[in-house]
Design a protein around this motif. Structure first.
Motif, PDB file in Angstrom:
ATOM      1  N   PRO A  62      40.410 -38.647 -61.040  1.00 30.20           N
ATOM      2  CA  PRO A  62      39.538 -39.165 -59.974  1.00 30.20           C
ATOM      3  C   PRO A  62      38.757 -38.075 -59.240  1.00 30.20           C
ATOM      4  N   GLU A  63      39.286 -36.863 -59.220  1.00 31.81           N
ATOM      5  CA  GLU A  63      38.529 -35.753 -58.649  1.00 31.81           C
ATOM      6  C   GLU A  63      38.965 -34.451 -59.280  1.00 31.81           C
ATOM      7  N   GLY A  64      38.048 -33.480 -59.227  1.00 34.43           N
ATOM      8  CA  GLY A  64      38.382 -32.152 -59.715  1.00 34.43           C
ATOM      9  C   GLY A  64      37.707 -31.737 -61.007  1.00 34.43           C
ATOM     10  N   VAL A  65      36.955 -32.640 -61.646  1.00 32.67           N
ATOM     11  CA  VAL A  65      36.265 -32.252 -62.875  1.00 32.67           C
ATOM     12  C   VAL A  65      35.108 -31.312 -62.529  1.00 32.67           C
ATOM     13  N   GLU A  66      34.917 -30.300 -63.352  1.00 34.79           N
ATOM     14  CA  GLU A  66      33.783 -29.389 -63.193  1.00 34.79           C
ATOM     15  C   GLU A  66      32.532 -30.144 -63.636  1.00 34.79           C
ATOM     16  N   GLN A  67      31.610 -30.373 -62.706  1.00 33.54           N
ATOM     17  CA  GLN A  67      30.485 -31.260 -62.961  1.00 33.54           C
ATOM     18  C   GLN A  67      29.704 -30.893 -64.223  1.00 33.54           C
ATOM     19  N   VAL A  68      29.335 -29.647 -64.378  1.00 33.85           N
ATOM     20  CA  VAL A  68      28.517 -29.246 -65.516  1.00 33.85           C
ATOM     21  C   VAL A  68      29.254 -29.455 -66.845  1.00 33.85           C
ATOM     22  N   GLU A  69      30.579 -29.374 -66.823  1.00 34.96           N
ATOM     23  CA  GLU A  69      31.366 -29.573 -68.037  1.00 34.96           C
ATOM     24  C   GLU A  69      31.507 -31.060 -68.382  1.00 34.96           C
ATOM     25  N   ASP A  84      33.434 -26.599 -54.657  1.00 28.87           N
ATOM     26  CA  ASP A  84      32.628 -27.411 -53.746  1.00 28.87           C
ATOM     27  C   ASP A  84      32.371 -28.793 -54.335  1.00 28.87           C
ATOM     28  N   LYS A  85      32.477 -29.818 -53.488  1.00 26.12           N
ATOM     29  CA  LYS A  85      32.200 -31.179 -53.940  1.00 26.12           C
ATOM     30  C   LYS A  85      30.770 -31.263 -54.451  1.00 26.12           C
ATOM     31  N   ALA A  86      30.597 -31.993 -55.533  1.00 23.57           N
ATOM     32  CA  ALA A  86      29.273 -32.210 -56.122  1.00 23.57           C
ATOM     33  C   ALA A  86      29.011 -33.716 -56.125  1.00 23.57           C
ATOM     34  N   ASP A  87      28.561 -34.255 -57.242  1.00 23.58           N
ATOM     35  CA  ASP A  87      28.198 -35.667 -57.326  1.00 23.58           C
ATOM     36  C   ASP A  87      29.400 -36.552 -57.658  1.00 23.58           C
ATOM     37  N   THR A  88      29.208 -37.844 -57.466  1.00 19.20           N
ATOM     38  CA  THR A  88      30.202 -38.821 -57.901  1.00 19.20           C
ATOM     39  C   THR A  88      29.625 -39.581 -59.091  1.00 19.20           C
ATOM     40  N   PHE A  89      30.514 -40.112 -59.929  1.00 22.22           N
ATOM     41  CA  PHE A  89      30.112 -40.831 -61.131  1.00 22.22           C
ATOM     42  C   PHE A  89      30.965 -42.082 -61.276  1.00 22.22           C
ATOM     43  N   PRO A  90      30.349 -43.199 -61.690  1.00 27.78           N
ATOM     44  CA  PRO A  90      31.103 -44.442 -61.834  1.00 27.78           C
ATOM     45  C   PRO A  90      32.009 -44.426 -63.065  1.00 27.78           C
ATOM     46  N   GLU A 117      34.945 -44.580 -58.653  1.00 25.66           N
ATOM     47  CA  GLU A 117      34.129 -43.404 -58.940  1.00 25.66           C
ATOM     48  C   GLU A 117      35.014 -42.170 -59.015  1.00 25.66           C
ATOM     49  N   ILE A 118      34.537 -41.183 -59.744  1.00 25.34           N
ATOM     50  CA  ILE A 118      35.199 -39.875 -59.743  1.00 25.34           C
ATOM     51  C   ILE A 118      34.359 -38.921 -58.908  1.00 25.34           C
ATOM     52  N   GLN A 119      35.012 -37.914 -58.357  1.00 22.58           N
ATOM     53  CA  GLN A 119      34.343 -36.883 -57.568  1.00 22.58           C
ATOM     54  C   GLN A 119      34.310 -35.606 -58.400  1.00 22.58           C
ATOM     55  N   ALA A 120      33.115 -35.179 -58.777  1.00 20.51           N
ATOM     56  CA  ALA A 120      32.966 -33.935 -59.518  1.00 20.51           C
ATOM     57  C   ALA A 120      32.843 -32.763 -58.542  1.00 20.51           C
ATOM     58  N   PHE A 121      33.030 -31.565 -59.080  1.00 15.94           N
ATOM     59  CA  PHE A 121      32.959 -30.350 -58.282  1.00 15.94           C
ATOM     60  C   PHE A 121      32.102 -29.304 -58.974  1.00 15.94           C
TER      61      PHE A 121
END
Length: 180
Positions: A9-16, A48-54, A40-44
């Protein structure tokens, strides 16, 4: 091809998440966001918090045989959370048991260690995981991208965000060849 992208749910590296996702879409495939919780998941971006994705599917309700392959994005917290979730670990293990290809970048191989699927394999990761991978029976190499076909499926691994171009090209090539 239908490709599962498994995240916490959170902690994924957004670019990855976003670069391999976009590469799949650009190649005409269907990426599907699978997580341990609905919503939604919270990317980082690192810490730092980045975008969320459904979230498209919840891991406990997702079937391995509905996918042609699995991508595991990194981020330090993402695989650390996934490896403590029995359904997520079983989902990952299921791809290996079904002989479907898997791709993992950066810290994502931590989840592979928990699923007990690295023994006898040669792979790469973020350097700090090398002792964990060796202790789990893998051979760790410091390479931009590594394809291992030991066992019933192919495993594609990369070390870090700087390797994303090679990672995306290689995982898509391997997944396409495996889908035949």
């Amino acid at each position: 091809m239908r490709i599962a992208f498994l995240t916490a749910p959170e902690g994924v590296e957004q670019v990855e998440l976003t670069e391999p996702w976009q590469a799949a879409k650009d190649a005409g495939h269907e990426p599907v966001l699978v997580s341990t919780e609905a919503g939604e998941i919270q990317a980082f971006n690192h810490l730092d918090k980045a975008d969320t994705f459904p979230v498209d599917e919840v891991v406990g309700e997702a079937a391995v045989d509905a996918f042609d392959g699995l991508v595991l994005p990194g981020g330090v917290a993402n695989p650390d959370f996934l490896r403590t979730d029995e359904k997520a670990v079983a989902f990952v293990r299921g791809f290996f048991e079904a002989g479907r290809p898997v791709a993992a970048i950066c810290h994502a191989p931590w989840t592979l260690v928990e699923a007990d699927v690295v023994r006898g394999r040669v792979l790469t990761s973020w350097p700090s995981l090398q002792t964990d991978l060796r202790n789990a029976g893998a051979t760790w190499v410091d390479e931009q991208v590594k394809v291992c076909d030991h066992g019933t499926n192919k495993l594609v691994t990369s070390r870090k965000p700087d390797d994303l171009k090679a990672f995306c090209e290689t995982y898509l090539e391997v997944f396409a060849a495996e889908a035949g």
